[in-house]
Design an enzyme around this catalytic site. Sequence first.
Site, PDB file in Angstrom:
ATOM      1  N   HIS A  96     107.352  23.524  19.243  1.00 35.61           N
ATOM      2  CA  HIS A  96     106.368  22.928  19.028  1.00 35.61           C
ATOM      3  C   HIS A  96     105.171  23.382  19.889  1.00 35.61           C
ATOM      4  O   HIS A  96     105.556  23.800  21.114  1.00 35.61           O
ATOM      5  CB  HIS A  96     106.497  21.565  19.484  1.00 35.61           C
ATOM      6  CG  HIS A  96     105.403  20.579  18.972  1.00 35.61           C
ATOM      7  ND1 HIS A  96     104.140  20.484  19.620  1.00 35.61           N
ATOM      8  CD2 HIS A  96     105.448  19.575  17.871  1.00 35.61           C
ATOM      9  CE1 HIS A  96     103.467  19.535  19.069  1.00 35.61           C
ATOM     10  NE2 HIS A  96     104.335  19.337  17.913  1.00 35.61           N
ATOM     11  N   GLU A 154     101.769  23.915  11.683  1.00 37.77           N
ATOM     12  CA  GLU A 154     101.317  22.850  12.512  1.00 37.77           C
ATOM     13  C   GLU A 154     100.086  23.465  13.119  1.00 37.77           C
ATOM     14  O   GLU A 154     100.216  24.086  13.992  1.00 37.77           O
ATOM     15  CB  GLU A 154     102.259  22.279  13.622  1.00 37.77           C
ATOM     16  CG  GLU A 154     103.117  21.445  13.067  1.00 37.77           C
ATOM     17  CD  GLU A 154     103.545  20.272  14.046  1.00 37.77           C
ATOM     18  OE1 GLU A 154     103.628  19.063  13.485  1.00 37.77           O
ATOM     19  OE2 GLU A 154     103.831  20.278  15.219  1.00 37.77           O
TER      20      GLU A 154
HETATM   21  P1  13P Z   1      99.827  14.231  15.183  1.00 40.30           P
HETATM   22  O1  13P Z   1     100.422  13.705  13.614  1.00 40.30           O
HETATM   23  O2  13P Z   1      99.703  13.249  16.114  1.00 40.30           O
HETATM   24  O3  13P Z   1      98.512  15.021  14.790  1.00 40.30           O
HETATM   25  O4  13P Z   1     100.884  15.300  15.607  1.00 40.30           O
HETATM   26  C1  13P Z   1     101.332  16.232  14.750  1.00 40.30           C
HETATM   27  C2  13P Z   1     102.550  16.835  15.646  1.00 40.30           C
HETATM   28  O5  13P Z   1     102.390  17.415  16.429  1.00 40.30           O
HETATM   29  C3  13P Z   1     103.954  16.593  15.014  1.00 40.30           C
HETATM   30  O6  13P Z   1     104.755  17.531  15.692  1.00 40.30           O
END
Ligand code: 13P
Length: 231
Positions: A96, A154
């Site tokens: 992440h 992401e």
């Molecule tokens: P948010 O949905 O709070 O933007 O976070 C996304 C995330 O990092 C999921 O791993």
Amino acid sequence: MKNIIIANWKCNPENLEKAGELLAKIKDKISDLSWSGKIDVVICPPFPYIACLNMEGTDIKLGAQDCFWEDKGAYTGEVSPLMLEDIGCKYVIIGHSERRKYQKETDQMINSKVKASLLRGLKTVLCIEGSSQIKDDLKDVSKESMGNLILAFEPIFAIGTGKPCSVDLALKENTEIRKIIGDSLPILYGGSVNSSNAKDYIEKANYNGLLIGGASLNPEEFFKIIASLEG
Ligand code: 13P
């Protein structure tokens, strides 16, 4: 391909009691939906809560937010894929962007973690900010061992900002990732997902699921996201 909805609780909530309450509310809300069988719903709580949560009476699966690359040994503070498997975790999030940033995780470390968790049979959710990271993060990961691999796109600008990625850009990135990994593995989108935009990422940008941060801490909103995909 079945859709996968993953709640990444990150470092929330602040105590076990609240975690239990949050899970109970989510279980209660989504019990009315006929999602089971059509969507895999996964919750990734902080490590200390995983083994304590009551998962009876639900098809929700448990996941972790990280794991180490060795199964055991002198590695203070680490949690291994073997331990996760032992307490009933089926999924693990690796790489992440918050771990890359705050824990200074490198592509090499992430690569070792991906290999170790795949070897244990965990469904391994590799988070990337773009297709250029795939080569290093999956270095020497054989095609045969990728069966449990899930990619999650992401974009950093969309994480926790309330500024979701446009569907056009999400689709473009999806296409780039597909060119590298082929058609068989699921790709998730994560970053400011809510009940108004969730369906677009699946239907218009061709994602196979969502990785949800903030909205997964709100049972009503999390329920609405799943409900929006149910049809
Ligand atoms: P948010 O949905 O709070 O933007 O976070 C996304 C995330 O990092 C999921 O791993």
